[in-house]
Design a protein around this motif. Sequence first.
Motif, PDB file in Angstrom:
ATOM      1  N   UNK A   1       1.667  10.683  -2.111  1.00  0.00           N
ATOM      2  CA  UNK A   1       2.218  10.006  -0.823  1.00  0.00           C
ATOM      3  C   UNK A   1       2.836  10.863  -0.043  1.00  0.00           C
ATOM      4  N   UNK A   2       2.649  10.363   1.153  1.00  0.00           N
ATOM      5  CA  UNK A   2       3.205  11.132   2.443  1.00  0.00           C
ATOM      6  C   UNK A   2       4.547  11.039   2.729  1.00  0.00           C
ATOM      7  N   UNK A   3       5.143   9.817   2.180  1.00  0.00           N
ATOM      8  CA  UNK A   3       6.347   9.448   2.281  1.00  0.00           C
ATOM      9  C   UNK A   3       7.167   9.943   1.052  1.00  0.00           C
ATOM     10  N   UNK A   4       8.360   9.536   0.863  1.00  0.00           N
ATOM     11  CA  UNK A   4       9.275   9.837  -0.282  1.00  0.00           C
ATOM     12  C   UNK A   4      10.307   8.604  -0.567  1.00  0.00           C
ATOM     13  N   UNK A   5      11.019   8.730  -1.451  1.00  0.00           N
ATOM     14  CA  UNK A   5      12.138   7.656  -1.798  1.00  0.00           C
ATOM     15  C   UNK A   5      11.760   6.330  -2.018  1.00  0.00           C
ATOM     16  N   UNK A   6      10.438   6.266  -2.567  1.00  0.00           N
ATOM     17  CA  UNK A   6       9.711   4.762  -2.931  1.00  0.00           C
ATOM     18  C   UNK A   6      10.650   4.348  -4.243  1.00  0.00           C
ATOM     19  N   UNK A   7      11.043   2.952  -4.168  1.00  0.00           N
ATOM     20  CA  UNK A   7      11.559   2.503  -5.447  1.00  0.00           C
ATOM     21  C   UNK A   7      10.595   2.220  -6.420  1.00  0.00           C
ATOM     22  N   UNK A   8       9.291   1.985  -6.077  1.00  0.00           N
ATOM     23  CA  UNK A   8       8.277   1.593  -7.078  1.00  0.00           C
ATOM     24  C   UNK A   8       7.038   2.345  -6.501  1.00  0.00           C
ATOM     25  N   UNK A   9       6.370   2.981  -7.601  1.00  0.00           N
ATOM     26  CA  UNK A   9       5.126   3.411  -7.316  1.00  0.00           C
ATOM     27  C   UNK A   9       4.149   3.136  -8.619  1.00  0.00           C
ATOM     28  N   UNK A  10       2.958   2.811  -8.197  1.00  0.00           N
ATOM     29  CA  UNK A  10       2.201   2.481  -9.469  1.00  0.00           C
ATOM     30  C   UNK A  10       0.668   2.371  -9.172  1.00  0.00           C
ATOM     31  N   UNK A  11       0.104   1.559 -10.033  1.00  0.00           N
ATOM     32  CA  UNK A  11      -1.246   1.316 -10.016  1.00  0.00           C
ATOM     33  C   UNK A  11      -1.944   0.020 -10.361  1.00  0.00           C
ATOM     34  N   UNK A  12      -2.746  -0.469  -9.360  1.00  0.00           N
ATOM     35  CA  UNK A  12      -3.292  -1.668  -9.407  1.00  0.00           C
ATOM     36  C   UNK A  12      -4.787  -1.409  -9.655  1.00  0.00           C
ATOM     37  N   UNK A  13      -5.484  -2.375  -9.949  1.00  0.00           N
ATOM     38  CA  UNK A  13      -6.999  -2.182 -10.164  1.00  0.00           C
ATOM     39  C   UNK A  13      -7.686  -3.775  -9.721  1.00  0.00           C
ATOM     40  N   UNK A  14      -8.892  -3.660  -9.484  1.00  0.00           N
ATOM     41  CA  UNK A  14      -9.786  -4.733  -9.123  1.00  0.00           C
ATOM     42  C   UNK A  14     -11.325  -4.656  -9.539  1.00  0.00           C
ATOM     43  N   UNK A  15     -11.451  -5.230 -10.545  1.00  0.00           N
ATOM     44  CA  UNK A  15     -13.121  -5.198 -10.959  1.00  0.00           C
ATOM     45  C   UNK A  15     -13.785  -6.397  -9.864  1.00  0.00           C
ATOM     46  N   UNK A  16     -15.046  -6.069 -10.051  1.00  0.00           N
ATOM     47  CA  UNK A  16     -16.060  -7.095  -8.982  1.00  0.00           C
ATOM     48  C   UNK A  16     -15.832  -8.437  -9.470  1.00  0.00           C
ATOM     49  N   UNK A  17     -15.591  -9.268  -8.513  1.00  0.00           N
ATOM     50  CA  UNK A  17     -15.433 -10.695  -8.481  1.00  0.00           C
ATOM     51  C   UNK A  17     -14.099 -11.186  -9.220  1.00  0.00           C
ATOM     52  N   UNK A  18     -13.341 -10.173  -9.536  1.00  0.00           N
ATOM     53  CA  UNK A  18     -11.926 -10.534 -10.093  1.00  0.00           C
ATOM     54  C   UNK A  18     -10.767 -10.163  -8.802  1.00  0.00           C
ATOM     55  N   UNK A  19      -9.804 -10.699  -9.181  1.00  0.00           N
ATOM     56  CA  UNK A  19      -8.341 -10.475  -8.449  1.00  0.00           C
ATOM     57  C   UNK A  19      -7.961  -9.198  -8.828  1.00  0.00           C
ATOM     58  N   UNK A  20      -7.081  -8.473  -7.896  1.00  0.00           N
ATOM     59  CA  UNK A  20      -6.416  -7.390  -8.075  1.00  0.00           C
ATOM     60  C   UNK A  20      -5.157  -7.653  -8.945  1.00  0.00           C
ATOM     61  N   UNK A  21      -5.291  -6.571 -10.111  1.00  0.00           N
ATOM     62  CA  UNK A  21      -4.161  -6.697 -10.888  1.00  0.00           C
ATOM     63  C   UNK A  21      -3.506  -5.534 -10.928  1.00  0.00           C
ATOM     64  N   UNK A  22      -1.963  -5.764 -11.603  1.00  0.00           N
ATOM     65  CA  UNK A  22      -1.040  -4.480 -11.841  1.00  0.00           C
ATOM     66  C   UNK A  22      -1.585  -4.028 -13.232  1.00  0.00           C
ATOM     67  N   UNK A  23      -1.676  -2.755 -13.032  1.00  0.00           N
ATOM     68  CA  UNK A  23      -2.159  -1.988 -14.260  1.00  0.00           C
ATOM     69  C   UNK A  23      -0.675  -1.306 -15.047  1.00  0.00           C
ATOM     70  N   UNK A  24      -0.053  -0.479 -14.174  1.00  0.00           N
ATOM     71  CA  UNK A  24       1.322   0.080 -14.375  1.00  0.00           C
ATOM     72  C   UNK A  24       2.043   0.554 -13.281  1.00  0.00           C
ATOM     73  N   UNK A  25       3.299   0.253 -13.314  1.00  0.00           N
ATOM     74  CA  UNK A  25       4.344   0.685 -12.266  1.00  0.00           C
ATOM     75  C   UNK A  25       5.285   1.408 -12.911  1.00  0.00           C
ATOM     76  N   UNK A  26       6.022   2.151 -12.085  1.00  0.00           N
ATOM     77  CA  UNK A  26       7.113   3.300 -12.382  1.00  0.00           C
ATOM     78  C   UNK A  26       8.211   2.891 -11.533  1.00  0.00           C
ATOM     79  N   UNK A  27       9.510   2.589 -11.901  1.00  0.00           N
ATOM     80  CA  UNK A  27      10.279   2.671 -10.834  1.00  0.00           C
ATOM     81  C   UNK A  27      11.168   3.874 -10.573  1.00  0.00           C
ATOM     82  N   UNK A  28      11.780   3.927  -9.299  1.00  0.00           N
ATOM     83  CA  UNK A  28      12.397   5.498  -9.082  1.00  0.00           C
ATOM     84  C   UNK A  28      13.477   5.821 -10.345  1.00  0.00           C
TER      85      UNK A  28
END
Length: 115
Positions: A24-51
Amino acid sequence: QVQLVESGGGLVQPGGSLRLSCAASGSGFIVMGWYRQAPGEQREMVAVATHGANTRYADSVKGRFTISRDSVRNMVYLRMNSLKQEDTAVYYCYAKTPGWGHEYWGQGIQVTVSS
């Protein structure tokens, strides 16, 4: 302007492992994480981590994926073990700022699990 750049995706066989990284080019994010999207599917949360280092996982990846943050380097990682074909998707890095809660997304990186 915040930029998130993912790396580490690719093709892996079922049962294999990958580690995704996001810079990340910035800093101090309260949440960082990962989402994913499979073909024909909605984007979904995979994992997130708070500050504060609290983490949350999708039920489908619990016990197989591990998220970690390096707040000094403004990096977030996703270690993916025991990968399954259903983990195939474009994975997006995510970050949220404090205050106004602006949300940012990476450009996405392909993960393909196939024999």
